[in-house]
Design an enzyme around this catalytic site. Structure first.
Site, PDB file in Angstrom:
ATOM      1  N   LYS A  14       0.837  -1.216   0.000  1.00  9.01           N
ATOM      2  CA  LYS A  14       0.000   0.000   0.000  1.00  9.01           C
ATOM      3  C   LYS A  14       0.865   1.257   0.000  1.00  9.01           C
ATOM      4  O   LYS A  14       0.679   2.146  -0.828  1.00  9.01           O
ATOM      5  CB  LYS A  14      -0.931   0.028   1.223  1.00  9.01           C
ATOM      6  CG  LYS A  14      -1.855  -1.168   1.335  1.00  9.01           C
ATOM      7  CD  LYS A  14      -2.761  -1.065   2.560  1.00  9.01           C
ATOM      8  CE  LYS A  14      -2.042  -1.079   3.894  1.00  9.01           C
ATOM      9  NZ  LYS A  14      -1.480  -2.381   4.291  1.00  9.01           N
ATOM     10  N   ARG A  89      -9.614   0.777   8.311  1.00  5.95           N
ATOM     11  CA  ARG A  89      -9.222  -0.581   8.681  1.00  5.95           C
ATOM     12  C   ARG A  89     -10.318  -1.315   9.446  1.00  5.95           C
ATOM     13  O   ARG A  89     -10.138  -2.472   9.815  1.00  5.95           O
ATOM     14  CB  ARG A  89      -7.969  -0.526   9.559  1.00  5.95           C
ATOM     15  CG  ARG A  89      -6.664  -0.815   8.817  1.00  5.95           C
ATOM     16  CD  ARG A  89      -5.537  -0.616   9.823  1.00  5.95           C
ATOM     17  NE  ARG A  89      -4.321  -1.310   9.496  1.00  5.95           N
ATOM     18  CZ  ARG A  89      -3.305  -0.764   8.848  1.00  5.95           C
ATOM     19  NH1 ARG A  89      -3.367   0.451   8.395  1.00  5.95           N
ATOM     20  NH2 ARG A  89      -2.193  -1.465   8.659  1.00  5.95           N
ATOM     21  N   ARG A 128      11.894  -5.923   5.409  1.00  2.00           N
ATOM     22  CA  ARG A 128      11.890  -4.483   5.701  1.00  2.00           C
ATOM     23  C   ARG A 128      12.366  -4.228   7.133  1.00  2.00           C
ATOM     24  O   ARG A 128      13.060  -3.242   7.388  1.00  2.00           O
ATOM     25  CB  ARG A 128      10.481  -3.900   5.500  1.00  2.00           C
ATOM     26  CG  ARG A 128      10.431  -2.406   5.738  1.00  2.00           C
ATOM     27  CD  ARG A 128       9.116  -1.778   5.364  1.00  2.00           C
ATOM     28  NE  ARG A 128       8.019  -2.235   6.207  1.00  2.00           N
ATOM     29  CZ  ARG A 128       6.750  -1.867   6.047  1.00  2.00           C
ATOM     30  NH1 ARG A 128       6.423  -1.062   5.060  1.00  2.00           N
ATOM     31  NH2 ARG A 128       5.816  -2.320   6.854  1.00  2.00           N
ATOM     32  N   ARG A 134      11.481  -0.335  12.252  1.00  2.00           N
ATOM     33  CA  ARG A 134      10.110  -0.446  12.756  1.00  2.00           C
ATOM     34  C   ARG A 134       9.986  -1.682  13.635  1.00  2.00           C
ATOM     35  O   ARG A 134      10.132  -2.806  13.150  1.00  2.00           O
ATOM     36  CB  ARG A 134       9.118  -0.538  11.586  1.00  2.00           C
ATOM     37  CG  ARG A 134       8.685   0.808  11.072  1.00  2.00           C
ATOM     38  CD  ARG A 134       7.747   0.682   9.916  1.00  2.00           C
ATOM     39  NE  ARG A 134       6.515  -0.048  10.203  1.00  2.00           N
ATOM     40  CZ  ARG A 134       5.469  -0.079   9.387  1.00  2.00           C
ATOM     41  NH1 ARG A 134       5.505   0.575   8.248  1.00  2.00           N
ATOM     42  NH2 ARG A 134       4.384  -0.755   9.708  1.00  2.00           N
ATOM     43  N   ARG A 146      -0.496  -8.938  13.331  1.00  4.81           N
ATOM     44  CA  ARG A 146      -1.028  -7.896  12.440  1.00  4.81           C
ATOM     45  C   ARG A 146      -1.877  -8.523  11.332  1.00  4.81           C
ATOM     46  O   ARG A 146      -2.924  -7.990  10.971  1.00  4.81           O
ATOM     47  CB  ARG A 146       0.127  -7.090  11.827  1.00  4.81           C
ATOM     48  CG  ARG A 146       0.764  -6.146  12.829  1.00  4.81           C
ATOM     49  CD  ARG A 146       2.162  -5.736  12.407  1.00  4.81           C
ATOM     50  NE  ARG A 146       2.198  -4.932  11.206  1.00  4.81           N
ATOM     51  CZ  ARG A 146       3.320  -4.700  10.518  1.00  4.81           C
ATOM     52  NH1 ARG A 146       4.469  -5.220  10.917  1.00  4.81           N
ATOM     53  NH2 ARG A 146       3.284  -3.945   9.449  1.00  4.81           N
TER      54      ARG A 146
HETATM   55  P1  B4P Z   1       3.769  -1.901   2.285  1.00  3.91           P
HETATM   56  O1  B4P Z   1       2.648  -2.848   2.162  1.00  3.91           O
HETATM   57  O2  B4P Z   1       3.829  -0.755   1.332  1.00  3.91           O
HETATM   58  O3  B4P Z   1       3.696  -1.559   3.799  1.00  3.91           O
HETATM   59  P2  B4P Z   1       2.762  -0.543   4.581  1.00  3.91           P
HETATM   60  O4  B4P Z   1       1.937   0.312   3.695  1.00  3.91           O
HETATM   61  O5  B4P Z   1       3.707   0.149   5.431  1.00  3.91           O
HETATM   62  O6  B4P Z   1       1.716  -1.441   5.362  1.00  3.91           O
HETATM   63  P3  B4P Z   1       1.553  -1.724   6.906  1.00  3.91           P
HETATM   64  O7  B4P Z   1       0.190  -2.302   7.002  1.00  3.91           O
HETATM   65  O8  B4P Z   1       2.688  -2.547   7.360  1.00  3.91           O
HETATM   66  O9  B4P Z   1       1.715  -0.394   7.727  1.00  3.91           O
HETATM   67  P4  B4P Z   1       0.825   0.769   8.302  1.00  3.91           P
HETATM   68  O10 B4P Z   1       1.815   1.844   8.408  1.00  3.91           O
HETATM   69  O11 B4P Z   1      -0.407   1.042   7.490  1.00  3.91           O
HETATM   70  O12 B4P Z   1       5.209  -2.574   2.068  1.00  3.91           O
HETATM   71  C1  B4P Z   1       5.743  -3.580   2.861  1.00  3.91           C
HETATM   72  C2  B4P Z   1       7.109  -4.050   2.306  1.00  3.91           C
HETATM   73  O13 B4P Z   1       6.911  -4.777   1.094  1.00  3.91           O
HETATM   74  C3  B4P Z   1       8.077  -2.912   1.947  1.00  3.91           C
HETATM   75  O14 B4P Z   1       9.350  -3.245   2.415  1.00  3.91           O
HETATM   76  C4  B4P Z   1       8.075  -2.862   0.427  1.00  3.91           C
HETATM   77  O15 B4P Z   1       9.314  -2.451  -0.117  1.00  3.91           O
HETATM   78  C5  B4P Z   1       7.789  -4.320   0.061  1.00  3.91           C
HETATM   79  N1  B4P Z   1       7.095  -4.431  -1.201  1.00  3.91           N
HETATM   80  C6  B4P Z   1       6.068  -3.654  -1.637  1.00  3.91           C
HETATM   81  N2  B4P Z   1       5.663  -4.062  -2.861  1.00  3.91           N
HETATM   82  C7  B4P Z   1       6.438  -5.150  -3.189  1.00  3.91           C
HETATM   83  C8  B4P Z   1       6.499  -6.031  -4.328  1.00  3.91           C
HETATM   84  N3  B4P Z   1       5.694  -5.873  -5.380  1.00  3.91           N
HETATM   85  N4  B4P Z   1       7.389  -7.048  -4.305  1.00  3.91           N
HETATM   86  C9  B4P Z   1       8.230  -7.208  -3.252  1.00  3.91           C
HETATM   87  N5  B4P Z   1       8.232  -6.407  -2.161  1.00  3.91           N
HETATM   88  C10 B4P Z   1       7.342  -5.376  -2.123  1.00  3.91           C
HETATM   89  O16 B4P Z   1       0.308   0.281   9.746  1.00  3.91           O
HETATM   90  C11 B4P Z   1       1.160   0.047  10.849  1.00  3.91           C
HETATM   91  C12 B4P Z   1       0.362  -0.075  12.151  1.00  3.91           C
HETATM   92  O17 B4P Z   1      -0.287   1.191  12.461  1.00  3.91           O
HETATM   93  C13 B4P Z   1      -0.794  -1.074  12.177  1.00  3.91           C
HETATM   94  O18 B4P Z   1      -0.358  -2.392  12.486  1.00  3.91           O
HETATM   95  C14 B4P Z   1      -1.710  -0.463  13.291  1.00  3.91           C
HETATM   96  O19 B4P Z   1      -1.245  -0.782  14.565  1.00  3.91           O
HETATM   97  C15 B4P Z   1      -1.564   1.014  13.096  1.00  3.91           C
HETATM   98  N6  B4P Z   1      -2.622   1.591  12.235  1.00  3.91           N
HETATM   99  C16 B4P Z   1      -2.401   2.191  11.017  1.00  3.91           C
HETATM  100  N7  B4P Z   1      -3.573   2.599  10.478  1.00  3.91           N
HETATM  101  C17 B4P Z   1      -4.561   2.247  11.362  1.00  3.91           C
HETATM  102  C18 B4P Z   1      -5.978   2.371  11.339  1.00  3.91           C
HETATM  103  N8  B4P Z   1      -6.624   2.944  10.311  1.00  3.91           N
HETATM  104  N9  B4P Z   1      -6.691   1.889  12.395  1.00  3.91           N
HETATM  105  C19 B4P Z   1      -6.057   1.325  13.429  1.00  3.91           C
HETATM  106  N10 B4P Z   1      -4.720   1.161  13.511  1.00  3.91           N
HETATM  107  C20 B4P Z   1      -3.956   1.619  12.482  1.00  3.91           C
END
Ligand code: B4P
Length: 191
Positions: A14, A89, A128, A134, A146
């Protein structure tokens, strides 16, 4: 306005795809994960409370993230549109987002759901975690928590948008550019 929800499990891509969408469609990026990490970095009360939950792989309470998004919508009233990344979410967050946008005579244009299997998610997040600093990416147990939170609390959000005829699924395994091209096709169709 073009308002996109980018949806999918932790590690689905995402955040990665959001960066490319911002450049192509000049949208404002609203990532609740980034906003929460910003609060943690500032050492605010909200950040301290959120950190404990995030480090355990749990979701932060709905009212906290809804409040953050509400503030951002007010701050960015004159824009081409938003990418909502990692929000909503829960179904309660999705309902609140519809209400908030409705107050500004706006609505969600479409939802793009990235589909990636659990084994690949764990692999990506652990990779990552090696250099992101993180804590929630460093521990396999937290990563599994998660994914479990996603399955129990977040997957119903896809059905919420499906009922509105706005759900588009995109297979999220492949190169970042291949996936981006499929997402761009969806966005171009609704523009
Ligand atoms: P991404 O999938 O881009 O990771 P993200 O957006 O950071 O998602 P995440 O769910 O972990 O984090 P968030 O900050 O929203 O990429 C992951 C990895 O994959 C990267 O290293 C990338 O390089 C790699 N990658 C991507 N595409 C690829 C491909 N095609 N091939 C290979 N590798 C690839 O949430 C973090 C925490 O915040 C949650 O657990 C929760 O506690 C809290 N939170 C956030 N929003 C919330 C909400 N709305 N409600 C409640 N809690 C919330």
């Amino acid at each position: 306005m073009l308002n996109l929800v980018l949806f999918g499990p932790p590690g689905a891509g995402k955040g990665t795809q959001s960066q490319k969408l911002i450049d192509k469609f000049q949208l404002v990026h609203l990532s609740t994960g980034d906003l929460l990490r910003g609060e943690i970095a500032k050492g605010s009360v909200l950040g301290l409370e959120a950190k404990k939950l995030m480090d355990e792989g749990k979701l932060v309470p709905d009212e906290v993230v809804i409040g953050m998004i509400s503030n951002k919508l007010v701050e960015n009233s004159d824009v081409k549109g938003f990418i909502f990344d990692g929000f909503p979410r829960t179904v309660a967050q999705a309902e609140a987002l519809d209400t908030l946008l409705g107050n500004h005579n706006q609505k969600i244009s479409t939802m793009i759901s990235l589909e990636v299997d659990n084994e690949e998610l764990e692999k990506r997040l652990l990779l990552r975690g090696k250099d992101s600093g993180r804590p929630d990416d460093a521990n396999p147990e937290v990563i599994r928590k998660r994914i479990a939170e996603y399955q129990s609390k977040t997957t119903p959000v896809a059905n919420y948008y499906n009922q509105q005829g706005k759900l588009n699924t995109v297979y999220g395994i492949g190169t970042i550019d291949e996936i981006f091209s499929k997402i761009s096709d969806v966005v171009e169709q609704i523009k």
